[in-house]
Design a protein around this motif. Sequence first.
Motif, PDB file in Angstrom:
ATOM      1  N   TYR A  59       0.974  -1.288  -0.110  1.00  0.00           N
ATOM      2  CA  TYR A  59      -0.070   0.101   0.282  1.00  0.00           C
ATOM      3  C   TYR A  59       0.870   1.290  -0.070  1.00  0.00           C
ATOM      4  O   TYR A  59       1.930   1.299   0.521  1.00  0.00           O
ATOM      5  N   TRP A  60       0.434   2.319  -0.551  1.00  0.00           N
ATOM      6  CA  TRP A  60       0.859   3.642  -0.483  1.00  0.00           C
ATOM      7  C   TRP A  60       0.024   4.604   0.246  1.00  0.00           C
ATOM      8  O   TRP A  60      -1.237   4.589  -0.341  1.00  0.00           O
ATOM      9  N   TYR A  61       0.044   5.204   1.365  1.00  0.00           N
ATOM     10  CA  TYR A  61      -0.601   5.999   2.007  1.00  0.00           C
ATOM     11  C   TYR A  61       0.235   7.358   2.006  1.00  0.00           C
ATOM     12  O   TYR A  61       1.257   7.700   2.126  1.00  0.00           O
ATOM     13  N   ARG A  62      -0.685   8.432   2.261  1.00  0.00           N
ATOM     14  CA  ARG A  62      -0.014  10.022   2.452  1.00  0.00           C
ATOM     15  C   ARG A  62      -0.682  10.258   3.681  1.00  0.00           C
ATOM     16  O   ARG A  62      -1.902  10.122   4.250  1.00  0.00           O
ATOM     17  N   GLN A  63       0.043  11.148   4.612  1.00  0.00           N
ATOM     18  CA  GLN A  63      -0.479  11.635   5.825  1.00  0.00           C
ATOM     19  C   GLN A  63      -0.037  13.068   5.807  1.00  0.00           C
ATOM     20  O   GLN A  63       1.188  13.411   5.846  1.00  0.00           O
ATOM     21  N   ASP A  64      -1.184  14.145   6.153  1.00  0.00           N
ATOM     22  CA  ASP A  64      -0.722  15.489   6.347  1.00  0.00           C
ATOM     23  C   ASP A  64      -0.908  15.752   7.708  1.00  0.00           C
ATOM     24  O   ASP A  64      -1.496  15.039   8.447  1.00  0.00           O
ATOM     25  N   PRO A  65      -0.008  16.862   8.047  1.00  0.00           N
ATOM     26  CA  PRO A  65       0.131  17.237   9.312  1.00  0.00           C
ATOM     27  C   PRO A  65      -1.158  16.942  10.433  1.00  0.00           C
ATOM     28  O   PRO A  65      -2.307  17.542  10.155  1.00  0.00           O
ATOM     29  N   GLY A  66      -0.861  16.109  11.385  1.00  0.00           N
ATOM     30  CA  GLY A  66      -1.944  15.927  12.638  1.00  0.00           C
ATOM     31  C   GLY A  66      -3.331  15.325  12.140  1.00  0.00           C
ATOM     32  O   GLY A  66      -3.966  14.971  12.801  1.00  0.00           O
ATOM     33  N   LEU A  67      -3.201  14.595  10.881  1.00  0.00           N
ATOM     34  CA  LEU A  67      -4.230  13.854  10.257  1.00  0.00           C
ATOM     35  C   LEU A  67      -3.936  12.283  10.049  1.00  0.00           C
ATOM     36  O   LEU A  67      -2.993  11.993  10.194  1.00  0.00           O
ATOM     37  N   GLY A  68      -5.135  11.684   9.682  1.00  0.00           N
ATOM     38  CA  GLY A  68      -4.975  10.300   9.407  1.00  0.00           C
ATOM     39  C   GLY A  68      -4.397   9.915   8.201  1.00  0.00           C
ATOM     40  O   GLY A  68      -4.007  10.844   7.502  1.00  0.00           O
ATOM     41  N   LEU A  69      -4.244   8.762   7.629  1.00  0.00           N
ATOM     42  CA  LEU A  69      -3.777   8.212   6.493  1.00  0.00           C
ATOM     43  C   LEU A  69      -4.819   8.339   5.539  1.00  0.00           C
ATOM     44  O   LEU A  69      -5.732   7.735   5.714  1.00  0.00           O
ATOM     45  N   GLN A  70      -4.264   8.641   4.126  1.00  0.00           N
ATOM     46  CA  GLN A  70      -5.379   8.384   3.259  1.00  0.00           C
ATOM     47  C   GLN A  70      -4.769   7.454   2.039  1.00  0.00           C
ATOM     48  O   GLN A  70      -3.484   7.658   1.678  1.00  0.00           O
ATOM     49  N   LEU A  71      -5.568   6.636   1.496  1.00  0.00           N
ATOM     50  CA  LEU A  71      -5.018   5.537   0.785  1.00  0.00           C
ATOM     51  C   LEU A  71      -4.999   5.838  -0.564  1.00  0.00           C
ATOM     52  O   LEU A  71      -5.776   6.401  -1.135  1.00  0.00           O
ATOM     53  N   ILE A  72      -3.615   5.734  -1.288  1.00  0.00           N
ATOM     54  CA  ILE A  72      -3.261   6.361  -2.653  1.00  0.00           C
ATOM     55  C   ILE A  72      -3.641   5.254  -3.632  1.00  0.00           C
ATOM     56  O   ILE A  72      -4.329   5.311  -4.357  1.00  0.00           O
ATOM     57  N   TYR A  73      -2.740   3.999  -3.421  1.00  0.00           N
ATOM     58  CA  TYR A  73      -2.773   2.983  -4.192  1.00  0.00           C
ATOM     59  C   TYR A  73      -2.583   1.648  -3.410  1.00  0.00           C
ATOM     60  O   TYR A  73      -2.100   1.666  -2.282  1.00  0.00           O
ATOM     61  N   ILE A  74      -3.546   0.560  -3.763  1.00  0.00           N
ATOM     62  CA  ILE A  74      -3.105  -0.879  -3.313  1.00  0.00           C
ATOM     63  C   ILE A  74      -2.269  -1.605  -4.457  1.00  0.00           C
ATOM     64  O   ILE A  74      -2.727  -1.652  -5.613  1.00  0.00           O
ATOM     65  N   SER A  75      -1.616  -2.546  -4.029  1.00  0.00           N
ATOM     66  CA  SER A  75      -0.909  -3.438  -4.928  1.00  0.00           C
ATOM     67  C   SER A  75      -1.269  -4.899  -4.375  1.00  0.00           C
ATOM     68  O   SER A  75      -0.950  -5.282  -3.330  1.00  0.00           O
ATOM     69  N   TYR A  76      -1.948  -5.890  -5.283  1.00  0.00           N
ATOM     70  CA  TYR A  76      -2.276  -7.163  -4.649  1.00  0.00           C
ATOM     71  C   TYR A  76      -1.169  -8.162  -5.009  1.00  0.00           C
ATOM     72  O   TYR A  76      -1.212  -9.353  -4.438  1.00  0.00           O
ATOM     73  N   ASP A  77      -0.386  -7.857  -6.015  1.00  0.00           N
ATOM     74  CA  ASP A  77       0.848  -8.579  -6.304  1.00  0.00           C
ATOM     75  C   ASP A  77       1.497  -8.052  -7.593  1.00  0.00           C
ATOM     76  O   ASP A  77       1.142  -6.874  -8.021  1.00  0.00           O
ATOM     77  N   VAL A  78       2.742  -8.621  -7.931  1.00  0.00           N
ATOM     78  CA  VAL A  78       3.117  -8.016  -9.282  1.00  0.00           C
ATOM     79  C   VAL A  78       2.330  -7.586 -10.268  1.00  0.00           C
ATOM     80  O   VAL A  78       1.372  -8.254 -10.789  1.00  0.00           O
ATOM     81  N   ASP A  79       2.398  -6.427 -10.904  1.00  0.00           N
ATOM     82  CA  ASP A  79       1.536  -5.878 -11.924  1.00  0.00           C
ATOM     83  C   ASP A  79       0.006  -6.038 -11.788  1.00  0.00           C
ATOM     84  O   ASP A  79      -0.676  -6.231 -12.618  1.00  0.00           O
ATOM     85  N   SER A  80      -0.483  -5.905 -10.299  1.00  0.00           N
ATOM     86  CA  SER A  80      -1.677  -5.905 -10.135  1.00  0.00           C
ATOM     87  C   SER A  80      -1.992  -4.801  -9.031  1.00  0.00           C
ATOM     88  O   SER A  80      -2.232  -5.290  -7.977  1.00  0.00           O
ATOM     89  N   ASN A  81      -2.567  -3.702  -9.555  1.00  0.00           N
ATOM     90  CA  ASN A  81      -2.658  -2.475  -8.800  1.00  0.00           C
ATOM     91  C   ASN A  81      -4.013  -1.959  -8.784  1.00  0.00           C
ATOM     92  O   ASN A  81      -4.580  -2.281  -9.888  1.00  0.00           O
ATOM     93  N   SER A  82      -4.332  -1.297  -7.946  1.00  0.00           N
ATOM     94  CA  SER A  82      -5.873  -0.637  -7.706  1.00  0.00           C
ATOM     95  C   SER A  82      -5.420   0.701  -7.214  1.00  0.00           C
ATOM     96  O   SER A  82      -4.965   0.763  -6.151  1.00  0.00           O
ATOM     97  N   GLU A  83      -6.524   1.479  -7.751  1.00  0.00           N
ATOM     98  CA  GLU A  83      -6.433   2.647  -7.061  1.00  0.00           C
ATOM     99  C   GLU A  83      -7.104   2.786  -5.730  1.00  0.00           C
ATOM    100  O   GLU A  83      -8.055   2.165  -5.365  1.00  0.00           O
ATOM    101  N   GLY A  84      -6.608   3.724  -4.799  1.00  0.00           N
ATOM    102  CA  GLY A  84      -7.256   4.005  -3.567  1.00  0.00           C
ATOM    103  C   GLY A  84      -8.114   5.140  -3.680  1.00  0.00           C
ATOM    104  O   GLY A  84      -8.980   5.224  -4.403  1.00  0.00           O
TER     105      GLY A  84
END
Lengths: 112, 109
Positions: A33-58
């Motif tokens: 997974y890739w998340y981003r976190q802005d100051p003082g806030l929770g994490l927002q999901l950017i992308y998920i990868s289920y395996d090689v070349d198997s990616n999904s938008e967050g």
Amino acid sequence: DMKVTQMPRYLIKRMGENVLLECGQDMSHETMYWYRQDPGLGLQLIYISYDVDSNSEGDIPKGYRVSRKKREHFSLILDSAKTNQTSVYFCASSLSGHSDYTFGSGTRLLVI
Amino acid sequence: QQKVQQSPESLIVPEGGMASLNCTSSDRNVDYFWWYRQHSGKSPKMLMSIFSNGEKEEGRFTVHLNKASLHTSLHIRDSQPSDSALYLCAARAGAKLTFGGGTRLTVRP
């Protein structure tokens, strides 16, 4: 010691430059997974990868793309970075989507 | 899009006191909750997870879950200054883990 490694830890880029954030894990986890976190806030999901070349938008994929060519490696790419992409980026992995998640130490990105 | 709401946004408790944090999901597909603790400048570290109705205790930490209302709560007894951190609730639906905005806990010596 099982871990998720993120590189670099700190990064400063100018607006319009391309950015590559790297993430590696040594646990043979399928899901990453890739998340981003802005100051003082929770994490927002950017992308998920289920395996090689198997990616999904967050929830917030706009402005980002990902690459996973090996199970242990997951990259986040910002084409033409924007100032509002200044954030802390966390990578995480799990054995499947149904087990505990391990987080990396984060990459602090500043876009000026 | 699933929403995970946490309350309160911030909480101050005295050392030795009880801290109670709340979390609710709006997604009926959620089947698992996690609680993470994040100290300033660090990555989130898992505290506890729960998927069954009821209560789970580990040391000073107790987690409750009501699956019907998709509400979970975290209780920290005998709070210590080292417990001061951002507490994040996360809810899983499928392979997707969604985080709430967090509760900032401050334990005053």
